[in-house]
Design an enzyme around this catalytic site. Structure first.
Site, PDB file in Angstrom:
ATOM      1  N   SER A 143      32.298  33.435  33.321  1.00 20.62           N
ATOM      2  CA  SER A 143      33.289  33.363  34.385  1.00 20.62           C
ATOM      3  C   SER A 143      33.757  31.923  34.536  1.00 20.62           C
ATOM      4  O   SER A 143      33.006  30.985  34.229  1.00 20.62           O
ATOM      5  CB  SER A 143      32.676  33.831  35.715  1.00 20.62           C
ATOM      6  OG  SER A 143      33.530  33.550  36.810  1.00 20.62           O
ATOM      7  N   TYR A 156      25.461  33.757  41.506  1.00 18.98           N
ATOM      8  CA  TYR A 156      26.367  34.258  40.467  1.00 18.98           C
ATOM      9  C   TYR A 156      26.872  33.113  39.582  1.00 18.98           C
ATOM     10  O   TYR A 156      26.813  33.191  38.349  1.00 18.98           O
ATOM     11  CB  TYR A 156      27.534  34.978  41.127  1.00 18.98           C
ATOM     12  CG  TYR A 156      28.625  35.415  40.182  1.00 18.98           C
ATOM     13  CD1 TYR A 156      28.493  36.583  39.437  1.00 18.98           C
ATOM     14  CD2 TYR A 156      29.795  34.670  40.044  1.00 18.98           C
ATOM     15  CE1 TYR A 156      29.496  36.993  38.577  1.00 18.98           C
ATOM     16  CE2 TYR A 156      30.807  35.080  39.188  1.00 18.98           C
ATOM     17  CZ  TYR A 156      30.655  36.237  38.462  1.00 18.98           C
ATOM     18  OH  TYR A 156      31.646  36.641  37.609  1.00 18.98           O
TER      19      TYR A 156
END
Length: 252
Positions: A143, A156
């Site tokens: 990401s 995350y």
């Protein structure tokens, strides 16, 4: 033009969203696809059905990737389907929102084990099979939050940063065995209901994006197909950012 060999591609977390988009793009490129899911059997069946409606070949596999044995079992089943494995896409992951000051160790580990440990274990299992055959490709879905964390996403973002580094480390150690390992880092990817659920975030993204649009699951899928293809034979240990140019915008 078909960019992918006809050996099986395993996509984890492919019952919907980005994972489904990746699976569909591999199938369109000519690859048989194993669609992994943990809880959404109906979603996995729909991914398989979508592929088969277009004349492709797909098979759904259930498994919990929070444990090493679960990861190894999914990879073994994927390889057994058609007698081999050509590529793995580590897409499965979790993205809960939890402020760091109040985060518990259990909440931290739940995300890290799902996002990072599964990448380690699935890659290890797949690489040994790929090395025994003709080599192949592993792609991690990371990401842009690996480099630009958002509030409430500390666990995350940390896991995705580690995934990017794991790809580089794995490229060094599995490269001599004929296995390439790369990462793809998407930005904000559109999904059904996103604009209604988070209108201010979607607006900010469009304002920041040079292309003026959100990402699509198929954008991520196209990047994964490319990295698994012979066109990317010289690409190893790379992180391919798929964010429409948002990361190029100055932050000052």
């Amino acid at each position: 033009m078909r960019l992918v060999h006809t050996r099986t591609v395993l996509v984890t977390g492919a019952s919907g969203g980005i994972g489904r988009g990746i699976a569909l793009r591999f199938a369109a490129a000519g690859a048989p696809v194993v669609v992994h899911y943990r809880t959404d059997a109906a979603g996995a069946d729909e991914t398989v059905a979508s592929i088969e409606r277009e004349g492709g070949s797909a098979h759904a596999v259930h498994g919990d990737l929070a444990t090493e044995e679960g990861c190894h079992a999914v990879v073994r089943e994927a390889a057994a389907w058609r007698g081999g494995l050509g590529a793995l896409v580590n897409n499965a992951g979790a993205q809960p929102v939890q402020q760091l000051p109040g985060m518990t160790e259990r909440e931290w580990r739940a995300v890290v084990d799902t996002n990072l440990t599964s990448v380690f274990a699935c890659t290890q299992a797949a690489a040994s099979l790929l090395a025994e055959d003709e080599g192949g490709s592993v792609t991690h879905i990371a990401s842009i939050e690996a480099a630009n964390p958002a509030p409430g996403h500390a666990h995350y973002s940390a896991s995705k940063a580690a995934i990017v580094t794991h790809a580089r480390a794995a490229a060094l150690e599995y490269g001599p065995l004929g296995v390439r390992v790369n990462a793809v880092s998407p930005g904000l990817v559109d999904r059904e209901g996103l604009e209604e659920q988070w209108p201010e975030g979607v607006h900010r993204w469009r304002e920041a994006s040079p292309t003026g649009r959100l990402g699509l699951a198929e954008d991520v899928g196209n990047a994964c197909v490319f990295l698994a293809s012979s066109l990317a034979a010289g690409i190893n240990g790379h992180n391919l950012v798929v964010d429409g140019g948002v990361s190029a915008r100055p932050t000052w």
